[in-house]
Design an enzyme around this catalytic site. Structure first.
Site, PDB file in Angstrom:
ATOM      1  N   THR A 159       0.831  -1.204   0.000  1.00  0.00           N
ATOM      2  CA  THR A 159       0.000   0.000   0.000  1.00  0.00           C
ATOM      3  C   THR A 159       0.862   1.249   0.000  1.00  0.00           C
ATOM      4  O   THR A 159       0.620   2.201  -0.753  1.00  0.00           O
ATOM      5  CB  THR A 159      -0.946  -0.007   1.214  1.00  0.00           C
ATOM      6  OG1 THR A 159      -1.928  -1.032   1.033  1.00  0.00           O
ATOM      7  CG2 THR A 159      -1.643   1.328   1.383  1.00  0.00           C
ATOM      8  N   ASN A 162      -6.464  -9.647  -7.488  1.00  0.00           N
ATOM      9  CA  ASN A 162      -6.445 -10.325  -6.205  1.00  0.00           C
ATOM     10  C   ASN A 162      -7.698 -11.165  -5.947  1.00  0.00           C
ATOM     11  O   ASN A 162      -7.673 -12.089  -5.147  1.00  0.00           O
ATOM     12  CB  ASN A 162      -6.267  -9.321  -5.060  1.00  0.00           C
ATOM     13  CG  ASN A 162      -7.209  -8.146  -5.172  1.00  0.00           C
ATOM     14  OD1 ASN A 162      -7.248  -7.466  -6.193  1.00  0.00           O
ATOM     15  ND2 ASN A 162      -7.976  -7.887  -4.136  1.00  0.00           N
ATOM     16  N   GLN A 174      -0.053  -9.177  -6.006  1.00  0.00           N
ATOM     17  CA  GLN A 174      -0.670 -10.498  -6.019  1.00  0.00           C
ATOM     18  C   GLN A 174       0.041 -11.469  -6.958  1.00  0.00           C
ATOM     19  O   GLN A 174      -0.201 -12.675  -6.890  1.00  0.00           O
ATOM     20  CB  GLN A 174      -2.140 -10.385  -6.409  1.00  0.00           C
ATOM     21  CG  GLN A 174      -3.013 -11.523  -5.963  1.00  0.00           C
ATOM     22  CD  GLN A 174      -3.041 -11.716  -4.461  1.00  0.00           C
ATOM     23  OE1 GLN A 174      -2.588 -12.741  -3.951  1.00  0.00           O
ATOM     24  NE2 GLN A 174      -3.575 -10.733  -3.730  1.00  0.00           N
ATOM     25  N   GLY A 222       5.632  -8.422   0.569  1.00  0.00           N
ATOM     26  CA  GLY A 222       6.272  -9.598   1.134  1.00  0.00           C
ATOM     27  C   GLY A 222       5.301 -10.646   1.630  1.00  0.00           C
ATOM     28  O   GLY A 222       5.527 -11.849   1.449  1.00  0.00           O
ATOM     29  N   HIS A 223       4.211 -10.234   2.250  1.00  0.00           N
ATOM     30  CA  HIS A 223       3.326 -11.221   2.875  1.00  0.00           C
ATOM     31  C   HIS A 223       2.481 -11.981   1.867  1.00  0.00           C
ATOM     32  O   HIS A 223       1.742 -12.893   2.236  1.00  0.00           O
ATOM     33  CB  HIS A 223       2.444 -10.557   3.937  1.00  0.00           C
ATOM     34  CG  HIS A 223       1.269  -9.804   3.401  1.00  0.00           C
ATOM     35  ND1 HIS A 223      -0.022 -10.286   3.497  1.00  0.00           N
ATOM     36  CD2 HIS A 223       1.178  -8.607   2.790  1.00  0.00           C
ATOM     37  CE1 HIS A 223      -0.860  -9.409   2.976  1.00  0.00           C
ATOM     38  NE2 HIS A 223      -0.159  -8.389   2.532  1.00  0.00           N
ATOM     39  N   THR A 280      14.577   4.499   9.455  1.00  0.00           N
ATOM     40  CA  THR A 280      15.543   3.417   9.642  1.00  0.00           C
ATOM     41  C   THR A 280      14.985   2.104   9.102  1.00  0.00           C
ATOM     42  O   THR A 280      13.838   1.743   9.364  1.00  0.00           O
ATOM     43  CB  THR A 280      15.879   3.259  11.134  1.00  0.00           C
ATOM     44  OG1 THR A 280      16.429   4.489  11.614  1.00  0.00           O
ATOM     45  CG2 THR A 280      16.879   2.134  11.357  1.00  0.00           C
ATOM     46  N   CYS A 339      -9.415  -7.062   2.191  1.00  0.00           N
ATOM     47  CA  CYS A 339      -9.552  -5.653   2.560  1.00  0.00           C
ATOM     48  C   CYS A 339     -11.013  -5.254   2.719  1.00  0.00           C
ATOM     49  O   CYS A 339     -11.312  -4.177   3.216  1.00  0.00           O
ATOM     50  CB  CYS A 339      -8.888  -4.765   1.508  1.00  0.00           C
ATOM     51  SG  CYS A 339      -7.127  -5.090   1.341  1.00  0.00           S
TER      52      CYS A 339
END
Length: 377
Positions: free
Chosen positions: A73, A151, A179, A200-201, A237, A323
């Site tokens: 996002t 998705n 996706q 990543g997820h 960071t 979502c």
């Protein structure tokens, strides 16, 4: 009671144990700040550099073209708003976006529309696919945004053809590939995109880490202010453990993805066959061929998808995008595909993944058939 069979990999994937092992030293031992000029900082920076190289290798990019973010996002917002800021002073004041995009694309587009941009929606056909041949891109268009794979229904877009039209008109192309990356082969040069987002997820790394590919020479203006991390485009960071995890997940996807997709596609098709043979009138949603190998979106006749899943508590699946969980309104994707209210309401998304087994698919088919029969009899 055993855990439900997980068929919601498009919502999120479990973290691969090998990814967990890769990130653990950076939670326990290598805790330095990558910007620090001592041995702890150097170790952390080297880990971030390796992760960047792995993500770049996965999508055929150069490491310097990868900007790490906190999620897809954020990457979509940086791509769209950052590019719009860089292009705003020109004569091109139109943005094109497909009708089946994720909210992390449509919402920034709406915000840009309030700021003086003309946002034009690209329609899709009944399979959720953009007709690249009919797509017209005028010389007033600055940027086009079309996702690589949907998705909800898994449909894969003809991105290369769209890129050629966009570039011929002098426009940039942004691709939300969150996706798709890790499920199908993705190469930024073959696609021809200028900006590409990944999460990543969605391919066995933790939540809370993503990346944006920015083709060399593509101008972006940062949307957050701070220190000069990530080429000055994303201050803060670096989340070293999660970036290490992302790099390891990218390595695994690059080395094992092709073989894995063949296995998953076979399981998906077996599930479809088992359901279709027992449920008359079952309808496939999305493109029959140009579709993610793990995604099976089906409309069950005479029931609603949420009611069907309520009666199939041995499964964990969804009626659409996570979502929008808990919202029983017709999916915007299915509405864009011009489905009847009945077909849209009966839709269920079943998405498979790395840890899905043949035995689970057999049980899932039995559970869904039994739940459907209970609802219609």
């Amino acid at each position: 009671m055993s855990d439900p069979i997980y068929l919601d990999y498009n919502a999120t994937t479990p973290i691969d144990p090998r990814v967990v092992e890769a990130m653990l030293p950076y939670l326990r031992t290598h805790y330095g700040n990558p910007s620090s000029d001592h041995v702890y900082g150097h170790a952390a920076k080297a880990a971030v550099d390796r992760a960047r190289a792995e993500v770049a290798a996965l999508i055929g990019a150069q490491p310097a073209e990868i900007i790490f973010t906190g999620c897809a996002t954020e990457a979509n917002n940086l791509a769209l708003q950052g590019a719009a800021r860089a292009l705003f002073s020109g004569n091109r004041r139109t943005l094109l976006v497909s009708a089946v995009e994720h909210p992390s694309v449509t919402q920034p587009m709406r915000q840009l529309a309030q700021g003086g941009w003309a946002v034009v929606e690209i329609p899709v056909d009944e399979t959720a696919r953009v007709d690249a041949g009919a797509l017209e891109i005028g010389d007033d268009v600055a940027l086009v945004s079309v996702m690589l794979a949907n998705n909800e229904v898994g449909t894969i877009q003809p991105i290369r053809a769209i890129a050629e039209k966009a570039h011929a008109a002098g426009a940039l192309l942004h691709v939300d590939a969150a996706q798709a990356v890790g499920k199908i082969a993705v190469n930024v040069d073959e696609l021809g995109c200028d900006l590409l987002t990944l999460a990543g997820h969605k391919f066995y790394a933790p939540k809370g880490v993503g990346a944006l590919y920015v083709r060399t020479g593509t101008a972006l203006i940062p949307i957050m202010q701070g220190a000069g991390h990530e080429r000055g485009l994303r201050p803060g960071t670096e989340n070293v453990p999660h970036l290490v995890a992302l790099g390891e997940a990218a390595r695994l996807a690059r080395e094992e993805g092709a073989q894995e997709s063949v296995r998953i596609r076979s399981l998906r098709d077996a599930l479809h066959h088992g359901l279709a043979s027992a449920i008359p009138g079952l309808m496939l949603n999305g493109h029959a061929e140009e579709r993610l190998p793990n995604t099976l979106n089906l409309s069950f006749p005479f029931v609603t998808g949420w009611d069907l899943l309520a009666g199939a508590d041995a499964l964990a699946a969804s009626t659409g995008s996570a979502c929008h969980a808990g919202n029983h309104a017709v999916s915007g994707v299915l509405a864009a595909m011009r489905f009847t209210p009945e077909r849209a309401a009966g839709a269920v998304r079943l998405s498979l993944g790395r840890f899905t087994t043949e035995a689970e698919i057999e049980i899932a088919a039995q559970v869904l058939i039994a739940a459907w029969e209970r609802r219609v009899k």
